[in-house]
Design an enzyme around this catalytic site. Structure first.
Site, short mmCIF file in Angstrom:
data_model
loop_
_atom_site.label_atom_id
_atom_site.label_comp_id
_atom_site.label_asym_id
_atom_site.label_seq_id
_atom_site.Cartn_x
_atom_site.Cartn_y
_atom_site.Cartn_z
N ASP A 1 0.82 -1.21 0.00
CA ASP A 1 0.00 0.00 0.00
C ASP A 1 0.86 1.26 0.00
O ASP A 1 1.93 1.30 0.61
CB ASP A 1 -0.89 -0.02 1.25
CG ASP A 1 -1.75 1.21 1.37
OD1 ASP A 1 -2.59 1.42 0.47
OD2 ASP A 1 -1.60 1.97 2.35
N GLU B 1 1.20 -0.45 -5.19
CA GLU B 1 0.26 0.63 -5.46
C GLU B 1 1.10 1.91 -5.51
O GLU B 1 1.45 2.47 -4.47
CB GLU B 1 -0.81 0.73 -4.36
CG GLU B 1 -1.85 1.79 -4.67
CD GLU B 1 -2.35 2.56 -3.46
OE1 GLU B 1 -3.30 3.34 -3.60
OE2 GLU B 1 -1.76 2.40 -2.37
#
Length: 729
Positions: A407, A460
């Site tokens: 993330d 990401e």
């Protein structure tokens, strides 16, 4: 034992309680000392024969502290018989046991190089010196004292102090007869003797149900895995030339049980219901939003505290493993969202763990993230970097996770990310790149791919940072894949336009091909696109009723025909009408409506076509797998391209018409003569369309079009994507 020893023992501040308590030689005799607050009398009992060896007497002016001289000359195993208020009980003395950690573990931890850190730190149910119990170990290098508290010692931090292990900063102890399910925390005195908030275990394998914040002893060794077949074929299934279609899930809101207080499903129920559903729709992978234990439901798991603990919201670690195993039994890979970028300031967590900035930076210009009010890990500290890399390996090894989606990588790569001038500190070269975070990500990927065959990692990452999915030894970050955030933003902006205006934004659908092969991309329609006022995927589409659904179906066809692996957030597969809400279930009743059921059927068939058509996945990351046929036809808002697989596999022609205008007799150039079978038409009645199309296929003719000698004459239904495959015969 000096009077000072006695006073610091009862105060819980002695620097080395193991040098005082337990069994010790004194004047040629063995002396037993025990600290049991509230006890009235204590006897030392020989564990071997059950005979009383010594009566322990109270130490003057030291309530709870007892000592007694034995007649033994050699060390022996013993336990204590304690009396208090007419009650009698026996207990093993935790201070009679020796250390558990070995010298190699100590050395590797001190070097910040222990890749299997979880096998040493945390709470481990073991048998030590013939006695069952739990070994506790924690890293707190700047603490003056660390102790364990729990129900087993009435949360009294003076009872079970840990032994400091040299210069490593690790503290450890073995507590007999404490096992699975015990709730505990660490009580820490900082270097100044100040009591810190009770801390959860940074390497704890279990946690209490929030809002409670204690760690829970969990036995994670010895799980009987039954997924050898999947683990053997996993490496082949997760290569960049394979079909990878990911269903992103928030476990707390995928489906709920309204008859039982609207509770979320358990891991066991998800192993049955979620896996069956995903298998039916043809996705190859499930990606779970973070399941590492987290205190606040509204963070969706992206502010974790227990990085080594599967959240208890859905069950125990072994029940989570059963979910993993159920995925593998159906040849479905399981990916986890992993959050090494930041952690919350909850007082029971990592923040100022030993009274200092241990896991985070001391300077908030480096150690605080303004977007999320969270702390940033100090990647330049070897022990912290090792802690995170070991955590990644823990999930991959202990839970057979097939990959990690990391993330917020962009926030890690740049020191000035979302910060104003004066709110950040340049790197050693004066630049904005976070060199320590870059090195950490490279080392994490090297360790993951090097030590766990067949896994995949996904970034990401939303910036133009180059080489995210390039090998670390060539200067890249070493990820297997990168989310294509630019493609997602551009194409969704295009789809939100009224079709009459789309010709002015045509480049938003084509620009992604200028960089489509610079990384190994995944095309993400994730949870972030259907929250915070952005609306559902259906909401984003212009028009009313049938037009909204036609736009969405055409877009999904465009996405599945476009180079890149696929990711779709739960609910998007049946055109959920409302924005995602983490506190409630998806609107499954919508599947009673033909239009919604049709979108679901389309996703099922797109996945089937994608898996079974080499042209759509074998060269996802290679420019030779893509060829524009009509790139610049903005006036008609029509896009046409070819996808090619390896070798002699048949090519796939993809045609998207993003206007509500039907175009009949439309000529499209093709590279080879023959019959081009219409493999999928998003306007089919089965999907909720009106059924206009090309009767299953068309024959090519020697009529030039689109710069090619051969062409086919087709009907382009309005707001539709078509797939044509050259038949081999």
């Amino acid at each position: 034992m000096t009077p000072e020893d006695a006073q610091t023992i009862i105060a819980g501040t002695h620097p080395d309680p193991f040098a005082v308590l337990g069994l010790h030689e004194s004047g040629g005799k063995l002396v037993v000392r025990a600290f049991v607050p509230g006890a009235e009398a204590i006897e030392a009992i020989d564990t071997g024969n059950g005979k009383r060896i010594a009566d322990l007497v109270p130490v003057p002016d030291a309530p709870g502290l007892f000592e007694g001289v034995t007649r033994r000359k050699k060390r022996f195993a013993y336990h204590l018989k304690v009396s208090q208020g007419g009650n009698l009980w026996t207990a093993d003395d935790p201070y009679r046991f020796g250390p558990v950690m070995g010298e190699l573990d100590e050395h590797l931890i001190g070097e910040g190089a222990h890749r299997q850190l979880w096998r040493v730190l945390g709470a481990h149910v073991i048998t030590h010196e013939g006695v069952p119990g739990t070994h506790f170990a924690v890293w707190a290098p700047n603490a003056r004292r660390v102790s364990i508290v729990g129900d087993f010692n009435t949360w009294d931090g003076r009872r079970h102090l840990l032994r400091r292990r040299g210069q490593t900063g690790v503290w450890e102890t073995f507590i007999p007869n404490v096992g699975e399910g015990a709730i505990y925390k660490y009580e820490v005195l900082d270097s100044g003797g100040n009591l810190q908030p009770l801390k959860a275990d940074p390497v704890g394998f279990g946690a209490e149900h929030p809002p409670a914040t204690g760690s829970v002893v969990r036995e994670i060794a010895g799980y009987d895995w039954q997924d050898d077949a999947w683990m053997t074929r996993r490496q082949a299934a997760q290569r960049i030339d394979q079909p990878i279609s990911i269903y992103e899930v928030h476990l707390g809101s995928w489906r709920r049980v309204p008859e039982e207080g609207n509770r979320p499903l358990s891991y066991v129920e998800l192993a049955r219901d979620l896996v069956t559903y995903v298998k039916d729709l043809g996705f190859t992978h499930i990606e779970l939003m973070p399941i590492s234990e987290f205190p606040f439901d509204g963070s969706w798991g992206y502010q974790p505290v227990g990085l080594f603990a599967p959240t208890i919201r859905h069950g125990t670690p072994d029940e989570f493993r059963a979910l993993v195993e159920a995925c593998h039994a159906e040849n479905i890979g399981l990916l986890l969202d992993w959050v090494p970028g930041h952690f919350p300031e909850d007082p029971h967590g990592l923040v100022r763990f030993d009274g200092t900035a241990l896991y985070e930076h001391a300077d908030r210009r480096e150690g605080f993230h303004p977007d999320w009010n969270t702390m940033v890990f100090n990647y330049g500290r070897a022990e912290v970097s090792n802690y995170l890399i070991a955590n990644a390996l823990y999930w991959l090894e202990e839970h057979h996770i097939d990959g990690l989606r990391v993330d917020a990588v962009a926030s890690m790569l740049y020191r000035d990310y979302s910060r104003k001038d004066g709110e950040w500190i340049p790197n050693k070269d004066g630049g904005r790149e976070n060199l320590e975070a870059i090195a950490f990500l490279q080392n994490m990927n090297i360790a993951a791919y090097g030590e766990v065959p067949g896994i995949m990692t996904v970034a990401e990452e939303s910036t133009a940072f180059s080489g995210v999915s390039a090998p670390a030894d060539t200067g890249g970050l070493g990820f297997g894949f990168k989310w294509n955030m630019g493609w997602m933003n551009d194409t969704l902006k295009y789809m939100s336009e009224d079709p009459v205006h789309r010709k002015y934004h045509h480049s938003k659908m084509t620009f992604g091909l200028h960089y489509a092969f610079s990384e190994n991309f995944i095309l993400p329609i994730s949870h972030d696109e259907v929250v915070h006022g952005k609306g559902s995927m259906l909401d984003k589409m212009p028009g009313q009723g049938a037009d909204k659904f036609a736009n969405l179906r055409a877009y999904y066809g465009f996405m599945w025909g476009h180079p890149g692996k696929k990711l779709l957030f739960m609910g998007c597969e049946f055109a959920q009408g409302m924005e995602w809400n983490h506190d409630s279930s998806l609107d499954w009743h919508l599947l009673d409506v033909d239009w919604h059921r049709g979108v679901q059927a389309l996703i099922r068939d797109l996945n089937t076509l994608y898996r079974n058509s080499p042209a759509l996945h074998e060269r996802d990351t290679k420019p030779e797998g893509f060829e524009w046929v009509e790139e610049n036809n903005g006036d008609e808002s029509v896009l046409v391209w070819l996808r090619r697989g390896a070798g002699d596999t048949p090519p796939m022609l993809v045609v998207s018409n993003f206007t509500p205008v039907e175009r009949t007799g439309r000529r499209i150039g093709v590279p080879e003569q023959g019959r081009w079978a219409e493999r999928l038409n998003t306007n089919a009645q089965f999907y909720g369309g009106d059924g206009r199309g090309n009767m299953g296929g068309v024959l090519s003719e020697r009529i030039a079009a689109s710069g090619r000698a051969q062409s086919i004459k087709v009907t382009l239904p309005p707001l539709t994507t078509l797939f044509f495959e050259l038949e081999s015969d």
